[in-house]
Every structure is written in C-alpha cells, then in structure tokens.
Design an enzyme around this catalytic site. Structure first.
Site, PDB file in Angstrom:
ATOM      1  N   GLN A   8       4.896  -0.091  -7.875  1.00  0.00           N
ATOM      2  CA  GLN A   8       4.417   0.332  -6.555  1.00  0.00           C
ATOM      3  C   GLN A   8       5.618   0.672  -5.664  1.00  0.00           C
ATOM      4  OE1 GLN A   8       1.095   0.711  -5.579  1.00  0.00           O
ATOM      5  NE2 GLN A   8       2.060   1.697  -3.818  1.00  0.00           N
ATOM      6  N   ASP A  42       2.191   7.054 -13.722  1.00  0.00           N
ATOM      7  CA  ASP A  42       2.354   7.656 -12.389  1.00  0.00           C
ATOM      8  C   ASP A  42       3.007   9.044 -12.479  1.00  0.00           C
ATOM      9  OD1 ASP A  42       1.340   6.560 -10.092  1.00  0.00           O
ATOM     10  OD2 ASP A  42       3.001   5.173  -9.747  1.00  0.00           O
ATOM     11  N   LYS A  80      -5.892  -0.722  -6.841  1.00  0.00           N
ATOM     12  CA  LYS A  80      -5.697  -0.222  -8.213  1.00  0.00           C
ATOM     13  C   LYS A  80      -6.234  -1.231  -9.220  1.00  0.00           C
ATOM     14  CE  LYS A  80      -1.905   2.638  -6.713  1.00  0.00           C
ATOM     15  NZ  LYS A  80      -0.478   2.835  -6.486  1.00  0.00           N
TER      16      LYS A  80
END
Ligand code: NAP
Length: 294
Positions: free
Chosen positions: A98, A121, A54
């Site tokens: 994460q 997200d 990422k």
C-alpha cells in the site's frame, strides 16, 4: 443533450460476479484458492481504510487475503526481505504494497522487489515496460478499470481522439499507453500544458486524472464526448468530488462517470481480477504472461 451517467458500481458488480465464478472454477479444477498479500507499513489512516476495503473485497469473491502490518520505522532491507518471502510462497499469487510508504523507504526498490508474476498492482518496472510494448502481465488497476468501463458500455476506442489529463505513473501514463495500444490517437496533458482547453475540446474520449476539482468545465468539452473522471478530491465541506464540473458537463457529454460511484469502485475490482488471473496462471490454466528466455 444529457449524458448517460455510467454506474461504476454496476460495472464493478458484474465483474465481481465473474470473479466469484472464476475463483470457484479454479478451486473445482485445481484445488487452488487465490491468495493476495497486502502490506501496510505504518499507521496512515487513509491507507488503513484502503487496505481494509481490499481485504473485504477479497473475502467477497473468495480470494484469501493475508494482511501484513509492519511498523513505520521498518527499513528498506527488512521490507524487501518480507516481500522476498512472499514472492517465494506458493499460496500467495498477488503482492500489494500500500502506497505511500514512509519517506525513508526506497519505494522503487521495494516495488521492484515484488516478483513480476505476482505484481498485481502493475507497478514493477517489468510490468511498466510491458505496457509500452503491449504485453504487460498485469495492467495497473485504475486505468484497467477505465478500459473495462469503456468495454462494458461498448464505447469504441479505435481511431478516436483521446485526451488524458494527468500524467502520473499510476494513472495518466499507463492510461494513455493502454488506449494507444487499442489504437486511439492519444494526447497527454499535465500541469505545464499551456491552454488545456485547446486539447480537451478535441477529445472524443476525455479521461481526467489531475486531482483538481472543477478543472474541466463545459466549454472545454466537445458535444457528445465521453468523459471519464478519475479524480477524487475532498472539498473543505467534506464532500467528495471529481475533477470535472459534473452538473455542467453532463449537458455536453454523451457519457459521463460520476464521483463517487464511477471509476472508484473499479480500481479494487481490477485488483481482484489481476489476483485471480495470477492464480490461474500459477495453476497452469493460463499462459504466464512472461516470455521464456530465448
Ligand atoms: P498525481 O500523482 O498528483 O498526478 C496528477 C497529474 O495531474 C500530474 O501529471 C499533474 O501534472 C497533472 N495536473 C495537475 N494539475 C493539473 C492541471 N491544472 N492541468 C493539467 N494537469 C494537471 O495524481 P494521481 O495519483 O495520478 O491521481 C490523480 C487523481 O486521481 C487524484 O484525484 C486521485 O485521488 C485520483 N485517483 C483515483 C483513483 C480511483 O480509483 N478512482 C485511483 C488513483 C487516483 P504534472 O505531471 O505536470 O505535475
């Protein structure tokens, strides 16, 4: 019939080019550089690889990334404090935690502590609820990637029978909602579905996200169906495979995504898109996506 194999890397590359142009235009017009904070808790090796991917992808399109590595024994309160600080920081337009988090951490509380307007997200309850009523601020990255693949290939969704196999919070459920929003007729199947094939055979568009290799065999697929394989499975021989019997199903389908090289490259790409959108909103170039209180 042999299906067109959809090249997810090609679709992702074209969207990443748009990303570069948007970042450049934003900088030119407002002096703002999009910033993404990526939080990694503990030392899960797979998570570390995802985070580096990422960070690298951000660099490739001109997004500034801020990687925060926190110890595995951090408690929920301390993690939430760190997120609060990032939520207040104007240089940060997206915050990503994460997953998975260590089991002692209250994941729901952590995800809900991210400012909704920085939740790139799309896992904050505000964004999840937004999906239900059709005005989410950030669509979750993997299903958003599938939608963009369908758009890129000009595959119509409206009025078509869509079957989503898998009902997780991060893929199956948001996928079903996003396609319903686009006026498909959607069925959702999961591990307790009795006779999966009686549903899948009706699908004009079949999206599979179960994490079970070879779950979808040719006899379960309607001739001419569009088959999108989200699954990523590592076989005992180390090979990566999806949930669909690719070699068999490609002779039945009209379009099919391979694994690897299908949906996978799109997920990180949509994270970049959401982060840039967030920065454009913060700079006043777009509506915020959050309605003002009445
Ligand atoms: P998950 O949380 O494990 O959910 C799997 C879903 O599939 C559950 O709803 C489960 O049903 C259902 N399922 C399991 N076995 C089934 C069966 N035999 N028949 C029908 N449904 C079945 O997984 P996830 O996070 O959604 O991920 C799904 C797959 O997509 C995984 O392979 C994952 O690695 C992959 N993935 C790929 C990307 C990408 O970027 N390409 C991103 C995220 C995930 P129940 O609800 O009844 O348990």
């Amino acid at each position: 019939m042999v299906a067109k194999v959809i090249d997810g890397k090609l679709v992702a590359a074209s969207i990443r080019q748009e990303c570069r142009e948007r970042v450049e235009a934003l900088r030119r017009k407002t002096g703002v550089t999009p910033g993404l904070a990526v939080i990694l808790v503990g030392n899960n090796p797979a998570s570390a690889i995802y985070v580096s991917n990422k960070v690298r992808a951000c660099g490739e399109v001109g997004i500034q990334s801020f990687k925060k590595e926190l110890p595995a024994d951090i408690d929920t309160d301390s993690l939430v404090e760190q997120i609060d600080a990032l939520s207040r920081d104007p240089a940060i337009h997206g915050i990503l935690v994460q997953l998975p988090l260590p089991p002692h951490i209250d994941m729901r509380r952590v995800l809900s502590s991210i400012a909704a307007e920085k939740d790139v997200d799309g896992f904050h309850l505000y964004n999840v609820g937004g999906l239900v009523v059709g005005n989410t601020i950030f669509p979750p990255c993997t299903p958003y990637g599938v939608v963009r693949i369908l758009e890129f290939e000009k595959i119509p969704v409206e009025g078509r029978n869509v079957v989503v196999v898998g009902a997780s919070n991060i893929v199956g459920k948001p996928m079903a909602l996003m396609l319903m929003q686009r006026e498909a007729t959607v069925s959702i199947c999961h591990a307790k579905t009795v006779d999966l094939a009686q549903y899948t055979i009706l699908a004009d568009i079949l999206v599979v996200a179960a994490g079970r290799p070879n779950l979808i065999l040719p006899q379960m697929v309607k001739t001419g169906a569009v088959v999108i394989d989200v699954g990523i499975n590592r076989l005992p021989n180390g090979k990566i495979t999806g949930d669909v019997d690719f070699e068999g199903v490609k002779h039945k389908a009209s379009y099919i995504t391979p694994v690897p090289g299908g949906v996978g490259p799109m997920t990180v790409t949509m994270l970049l898109v959401n982060t840039i959108t967030s920065a454009e909103r913060a700079a006043g170039l777009r509506e915020t996506g959050i309605p003002e209180p009445a």
